[in-house]
Design a protein around this motif. Sequence first.
Motif, PDB file in Angstrom:
ATOM      1  N   ARG A 138      21.504  12.194  29.348  1.00  0.00           N
ATOM      2  CA  ARG A 138      21.834  11.720  30.706  1.00  0.00           C
ATOM      3  C   ARG A 138      21.844  10.197  30.773  1.00  0.00           C
ATOM      4  O   ARG A 138      22.675   9.597  31.461  1.00  0.00           O
ATOM      5  CB  ARG A 138      20.855  12.314  31.720  1.00  0.00           C
ATOM      6  CG  ARG A 138      21.013  13.818  31.913  1.00  0.00           C
ATOM      7  CD  ARG A 138      20.206  14.314  33.092  1.00  0.00           C
ATOM      8  NE  ARG A 138      18.774  14.159  32.924  1.00  0.00           N
ATOM      9  CZ  ARG A 138      17.990  15.033  32.294  1.00  0.00           C
ATOM     10  NH1 ARG A 138      18.507  16.135  31.761  1.00  0.00           N
ATOM     11  NH2 ARG A 138      16.685  14.831  32.186  1.00  0.00           N
ATOM     12  N   VAL A 148      24.327  12.114  36.133  1.00  0.00           N
ATOM     13  CA  VAL A 148      24.231  13.502  35.698  1.00  0.00           C
ATOM     14  C   VAL A 148      22.954  14.087  36.273  1.00  0.00           C
ATOM     15  O   VAL A 148      21.872  13.508  36.132  1.00  0.00           O
ATOM     16  CB  VAL A 148      24.202  13.610  34.157  1.00  0.00           C
ATOM     17  CG1 VAL A 148      24.245  15.071  33.731  1.00  0.00           C
ATOM     18  CG2 VAL A 148      25.371  12.847  33.545  1.00  0.00           C
ATOM     19  N   MET A 152      20.871  21.456  34.034  1.00  0.00           N
ATOM     20  CA  MET A 152      22.174  21.948  33.593  1.00  0.00           C
ATOM     21  C   MET A 152      22.386  23.387  34.054  1.00  0.00           C
ATOM     22  O   MET A 152      21.425  24.147  34.232  1.00  0.00           O
ATOM     23  CB  MET A 152      22.273  21.916  32.067  1.00  0.00           C
ATOM     24  CG  MET A 152      22.244  20.538  31.451  1.00  0.00           C
ATOM     25  SD  MET A 152      22.314  20.605  29.634  1.00  0.00           S
ATOM     26  CE  MET A 152      24.040  21.036  29.368  1.00  0.00           C
ATOM     27  N   HIS A 247      26.795  20.273  32.149  1.00  0.00           N
ATOM     28  CA  HIS A 247      26.249  19.179  32.937  1.00  0.00           C
ATOM     29  C   HIS A 247      27.003  19.119  34.258  1.00  0.00           C
ATOM     30  O   HIS A 247      28.194  19.434  34.331  1.00  0.00           O
ATOM     31  CB  HIS A 247      26.434  17.838  32.213  1.00  0.00           C
ATOM     32  CG  HIS A 247      25.619  17.686  30.968  1.00  0.00           C
ATOM     33  ND1 HIS A 247      24.264  17.469  31.003  1.00  0.00           N
ATOM     34  CD2 HIS A 247      25.968  17.712  29.653  1.00  0.00           C
ATOM     35  CE1 HIS A 247      23.805  17.363  29.770  1.00  0.00           C
ATOM     36  NE2 HIS A 247      24.822  17.508  28.938  1.00  0.00           N
TER      37      HIS A 247
END
Length: 339
Positions: A138, A148, A152, A247
């Motif tokens: 990230r 980000v 996830m 992501h």
Amino acid sequence: MVTQGGISRRGVTAGLLAAGLIGGGALPVRAQRAKYRLRYGTAFPADHPGAVRIREAAEAIATATNGEVNLQVYPNSQLGGEADMFSQVRSGALDFMSTSGVNQTVLPVGGINAVAFAFDDYAKVWAAMDGDLGAYVRAQFAKIGLHVFDKMLDNGYRNITTAAKPIAGPDDLKGLKIRVPGNQLWVTMFDALGAAPTPINFGELYAALQTHIVDGQENPLALISSAKLYEVQKHIALTGHIWDGHHVFTNARRWAAMPEAIRASITKGLTEAALKEREDILRLNEELIASITKAGVTFSKPDKQPFREVLKKAGFYADWKGRFGAEPWALLEKYAGPL
């Protein structure tokens, strides 16, 4: 039909479509008054947990912000392919999107989670991606202007499907024309295993299998099911050769311009959605093996070690350690063990 929490996925999707809440339908009154009208693009089909749970998050975010935020979810690549959407987010033309493979063309280390046979199980996956390895990745995305989110989405472990013969070991892959996403990690892995990797867009995959342009493909069970690939493939080898996660991206500059309270509500909603989606995929994996078997597909579970040995001998791991760099590779092995 697969259900989630006692509610039909198909029913949930149909209801959202009817209400104009997925894609470009008419906006409800609350959405028309929203101060922040945001768009979220994904390649996940509308009934995939990766789309359904984000849609639920959008409703939760709207409630938490008293209608200030209207997050519209566009599944099934309605806003373009993943590469197009990724470019749009980088430029600020699209607010949010999720993806895995295409980001590697911009930032190779963004795909380090997909190193072949790295993670034996989900305990190692989430320890790594919610831990130091995920934080490292990230931070690299932040350097190229992308925010980000910490959690996830789970795209699942990827498995190999074939039409003519089952895959019992690496020798069965020799010469197999197999569809892969268009990125180097996948291509070099199947090259090393002796296959003939062929990049094809996901939207064209069913037809490519049906017309024998390729002999097989590899994807998580949820996508094999939602795209009905089992209709044109008769064997599924549960190789679990890659763990694939999405992501969730947004443009860092646009993100920073939003009020802190709005950012907090969006972050909370997307975090909760990701955790629920992970649970959905676990349940789906068990259910889908049973339902796909009933459709006439044969499952097998090859030993992974022979595949690892072929890759190691071919220099696959040494090559990718050099490409990713010593620091992220050390973080990968911290969780996966020596590769």
